[in-house]
Write a protein that holds these residues in place. Structure first.
Motif, mmCIF file in Angstrom:
data_model
loop_
_atom_site.group_PDB
_atom_site.id
_atom_site.type_symbol
_atom_site.label_atom_id
_atom_site.label_comp_id
_atom_site.label_asym_id
_atom_site.label_seq_id
_atom_site.Cartn_x
_atom_site.Cartn_y
_atom_site.Cartn_z
ATOM 1 N N ASN A 1 6.638 15.578 -2.741
ATOM 2 C CA ASN A 1 6.021 15.142 -1.918
ATOM 3 C C ASN A 1 4.570 15.164 -1.966
ATOM 4 O OD1 ASN A 1 4.838 14.785 0.769
ATOM 5 N ND2 ASN A 1 6.237 16.357 1.972
ATOM 6 N N LEU A 2 4.082 14.022 -2.210
ATOM 7 C CA LEU A 2 2.305 13.769 -2.228
ATOM 8 C C LEU A 2 1.865 13.227 -0.877
ATOM 9 C CD1 LEU A 2 -0.164 13.945 -3.927
ATOM 10 C CD2 LEU A 2 0.407 12.057 -5.066
ATOM 11 N N ASN A 3 1.358 14.057 -0.206
ATOM 12 C CA ASN A 3 0.769 13.347 1.260
ATOM 13 C C ASN A 3 1.639 12.524 1.985
ATOM 14 O OD1 ASN A 3 -2.009 14.470 0.068
ATOM 15 N ND2 ASN A 3 -2.007 12.457 -1.047
ATOM 16 N N GLY A 4 2.769 13.135 1.845
ATOM 17 C CA GLY A 4 3.954 12.383 2.991
ATOM 18 C C GLY A 4 4.689 11.382 2.282
ATOM 19 N N ASP B 1 0.963 -1.282 -0.120
ATOM 20 C CA ASP B 1 0.045 0.049 0.034
ATOM 21 C C ASP B 1 1.083 1.298 0.194
ATOM 22 O OD1 ASP B 1 -2.333 -1.275 -0.156
ATOM 23 O OD2 ASP B 1 -2.640 -1.446 2.059
ATOM 24 N N GLU B 2 1.884 1.385 0.686
ATOM 25 C CA GLU B 2 2.814 2.410 0.831
ATOM 26 C C GLU B 2 3.528 2.687 -0.401
ATOM 27 O OE1 GLU B 2 4.168 2.475 5.417
ATOM 28 O OE2 GLU B 2 5.168 1.172 4.066
ATOM 29 N N ILE B 3 3.991 1.571 -1.215
ATOM 30 C CA ILE B 3 4.551 1.782 -2.475
ATOM 31 C C ILE B 3 3.554 2.276 -3.836
ATOM 32 C CG2 ILE B 3 5.448 0.183 -4.297
ATOM 33 C CD1 ILE B 3 6.705 -1.504 -2.160
ATOM 34 N N LYS B 4 2.330 1.905 -3.343
ATOM 35 C CA LYS B 4 1.268 2.569 -4.363
ATOM 36 C C LYS B 4 1.306 3.888 -4.102
ATOM 37 C CE LYS B 4 -1.708 -1.522 -4.544
ATOM 38 N NZ LYS B 4 -3.207 -1.974 -4.140
ATOM 39 N N GLU B 5 1.370 4.506 -2.797
ATOM 40 C CA GLU B 5 1.457 5.825 -2.596
ATOM 41 C C GLU B 5 2.546 6.474 -3.033
ATOM 42 O OE1 GLU B 5 -1.449 7.558 -1.594
ATOM 43 O OE2 GLU B 5 -2.141 5.481 -2.040
ATOM 44 N N ILE B 6 3.661 5.923 -3.064
ATOM 45 C CA ILE B 6 5.027 6.248 -3.551
ATOM 46 C C ILE B 6 5.101 6.502 -4.872
ATOM 47 C CG2 ILE B 6 7.415 6.011 -3.723
ATOM 48 C CD1 ILE B 6 7.242 4.578 -0.808
ATOM 49 N N GLY C 1 17.807 5.312 -0.692
ATOM 50 C CA GLY C 1 16.495 4.926 -0.308
ATOM 51 C C GLY C 1 15.675 5.849 -0.498
ATOM 52 N N VAL C 2 14.353 6.027 -0.825
ATOM 53 C CA VAL C 2 13.637 6.956 -0.958
ATOM 54 C C VAL C 2 11.822 6.588 -0.488
ATOM 55 C CG1 VAL C 2 13.217 6.424 -3.270
ATOM 56 C CG2 VAL C 2 12.842 8.811 -2.360
ATOM 57 N N GLY C 3 11.200 7.502 -0.224
ATOM 58 C CA GLY C 3 9.632 6.865 -0.029
ATOM 59 C C GLY C 3 8.985 7.738 0.880
ATOM 60 N N LYS C 4 9.350 7.588 2.327
ATOM 61 C CA LYS C 4 8.648 8.217 3.248
ATOM 62 C C LYS C 4 9.565 9.520 3.496
ATOM 63 C CE LYS C 4 6.186 4.446 5.503
ATOM 64 N NZ LYS C 4 6.166 3.827 6.688
ATOM 65 N N ALA C 5 10.716 9.718 2.921
ATOM 66 C CA ALA C 5 11.556 10.871 3.066
ATOM 67 C C ALA C 5 12.464 11.024 1.828
ATOM 68 C CB ALA C 5 12.533 10.706 4.181
ATOM 69 N N ILE D 1 19.803 -7.046 -1.064
ATOM 70 C CA ILE D 1 18.450 -6.574 -1.606
ATOM 71 C C ILE D 1 17.376 -7.289 -1.015
ATOM 72 C CG2 ILE D 1 17.289 -5.813 -3.596
ATOM 73 C CD1 ILE D 1 19.809 -5.130 -4.737
ATOM 74 N N GLU D 2 16.248 -6.612 -0.545
ATOM 75 C CA GLU D 2 15.012 -7.491 0.009
ATOM 76 C C GLU D 2 13.707 -6.801 -0.484
ATOM 77 O OE1 GLU D 2 14.750 -8.107 4.240
ATOM 78 O OE2 GLU D 2 16.649 -6.884 4.454
ATOM 79 N N ASN D 3 12.490 -7.732 -0.802
ATOM 80 C CA ASN D 3 11.434 -7.208 -0.816
ATOM 81 C C ASN D 3 10.842 -6.141 0.090
ATOM 82 O OD1 ASN D 3 10.562 -9.060 -3.205
ATOM 83 N ND2 ASN D 3 10.202 -10.603 -1.562
ATOM 84 N N GLY D 4 10.286 -5.170 -0.432
ATOM 85 C CA GLY D 4 9.971 -3.697 0.081
ATOM 86 C C GLY D 4 10.912 -2.593 0.269
ATOM 87 N N MET D 5 11.904 -2.842 -0.245
ATOM 88 C CA MET D 5 13.100 -1.810 -0.570
ATOM 89 C C MET D 5 12.441 -0.896 -1.681
ATOM 90 S SD MET D 5 16.803 -3.271 -0.111
ATOM 91 C CE MET D 5 17.563 -3.607 1.583
ATOM 92 N N VAL D 6 12.617 0.493 -1.260
ATOM 93 C CA VAL D 6 12.340 1.353 -2.458
ATOM 94 C C VAL D 6 13.585 1.949 -2.485
ATOM 95 C CG1 VAL D 6 11.078 3.500 -3.149
ATOM 96 C CG2 VAL D 6 9.885 1.482 -1.903
ATOM 97 N N LEU D 7 14.213 2.213 -3.667
ATOM 98 C CA LEU D 7 15.554 2.619 -3.994
ATOM 99 C C LEU D 7 15.394 3.551 -5.125
ATOM 100 C CD1 LEU D 7 17.327 -0.750 -4.089
ATOM 101 C CD2 LEU D 7 16.852 0.857 -2.192
ATOM 102 N N ALA D 8 16.385 4.824 -4.952
ATOM 103 C CA ALA D 8 16.570 5.688 -6.339
ATOM 104 C C ALA D 8 17.851 5.167 -6.825
ATOM 105 C CB ALA D 8 16.685 6.991 -5.786
ATOM 106 N N ILE D 9 17.778 4.611 -7.984
ATOM 107 C CA ILE D 9 19.027 4.079 -8.691
ATOM 108 C C ILE D 9 19.341 5.410 -9.829
ATOM 109 C CG2 ILE D 9 20.002 2.618 -10.569
ATOM 110 C CD1 ILE D 9 19.141 1.304 -7.621
ATOM 111 N N GLU D 10 20.644 6.077 -9.522
ATOM 112 C CA GLU D 10 20.910 7.333 -10.182
ATOM 113 C C GLU D 10 22.255 7.573 -10.660
ATOM 114 O OE1 GLU D 10 20.338 10.939 -8.082
ATOM 115 O OE2 GLU D 10 20.248 9.864 -6.132
ATOM 116 N N PRO D 11 22.830 6.784 -11.722
ATOM 117 C CA PRO D 11 24.249 7.221 -12.098
ATOM 118 C C PRO D 11 24.063 8.372 -12.686
ATOM 119 C CG PRO D 11 22.956 5.645 -13.642
ATOM 120 C CD PRO D 11 22.255 5.971 -12.581
#
Length: 255
Positions: free
Chosen positions: A104-107, A8-13, A175-179, A198-208
């Motif tokens: 930042n959309l609703n946190g 659910d959090e990933i959907k909001e991100i 990492g990114v998502g709640k901040a 690396i694990e399920n549930g991680m949200v990551l910004a990959i940026e070379p």
């Protein structure tokens, strides 16, 4: 500490990231042209984000002493990242311009970057943009559950260096998502089998961030704008991804 996200959090991100994806695909290409100032571009970006119901999250980052003053980072040619938009910074034919936006959309935070050509660019610049974009995608492909962050950095570094460019070492993905910036740090270089798993549930910004010449960079007197030390050009591409069912899902692109 790495904070794993629920579906659910990933959907909001993803919603926060889709605002940036639309900006890059549907809005900015109409305005990236010679004669436009980077401040004009920033104003367009800020207006679009607010109209979409979100907040331009980079404004005020860095605290009270030297807060970042704009809703986007716009970096031209030898500027690597964190270029402050300015009225007197005018795009010229043949420039390359990196745009990095955080919403930042609703946190929940979205983060993505792209480097645009300004009109017709030379062959070396064309190669630089293509290699950086592919390096980002190769890094994303390596971000599967069970791999380590060193596998991501290694994949990016090997591809970039094979093509005659260098990866910036002083700045990295995250990492990114709640901040805007969360753990872990994700260098764009490294050794296979090293680093955090690396694990399920991680949200990551990959940026070379990829340079034509040396990987060494400096920070300008404004305290923000990062430039190549040798004055050669740099490109930057970034996606936010989530690890779901062991695989990376790109959040910062339109379905």
């Amino acid at each position: 500490m790495v904070v794993l996200k629920t579906l659910d959090e990933i959907k909001e991100i993803k919603k926060a990231n889709e605002i940036i994806a639309r900006l890059y695909e549907e809005v900015l290409p109409k305005y990236i042209k010679a004669g436009v100032s980077t401040l004009e571009l920033n104003n367009i970006i800020e207006d679009y984000i607010r109209t979409a119901g979100a907040i331009p999250a980079t404004i005020g980052v860095g605290g009270p002493v030297n807060p970042y003053p704009a809703g986007s980072c716009i970096s031209v040619n030898e500027e690597v990242v964190h270029g402050i938009p300015r009225a007197n910074k005018i795009l010229q034919e043949g420039d390359i311009v990196g745009v990095d936006v955080v919403t930042n959309l609703n946190g929940y935070f979205g983060d993505s970057a792209i480097t645009f050509p300004v009109g017709k660019i030379d062959e070396e610049a064309t190669k630089l943009l293509e290699v950086t974009k592919v390096a980002r995608d190769i890094g994303i492909e390596a971000a599967v559950a069970g791999n380590r962050l060193g596998d991501v950095g290694h994949a990016i570094q090997q591809y970039v260096e094979k093509n005659g460019f260098t990866v910036v070492r002083d700045f990295s993905g995250h990492g990114v998502g709640k901040a805007m910036h969360e753990d872990p740090c994700i260098p764009n270089f490294g050794r296979r089998g090293r680093g955090l798993k690396i694990e399920n549930g991680m949200v990551l910004a990959i940026e070379p961030m990829v340079n034509e010449g040396s990987y060494k960079v400096s920070i300008e007197n404004d305290g923000w704008t990062v430039v190549t030390r040798d004055g050669k050009r740099s490109a930057h591409f970034e996606h936010s991804i989530a690890i779901i069912d062991g695989k990376p899902l790109i959040l910062s692109k339109l379905d």
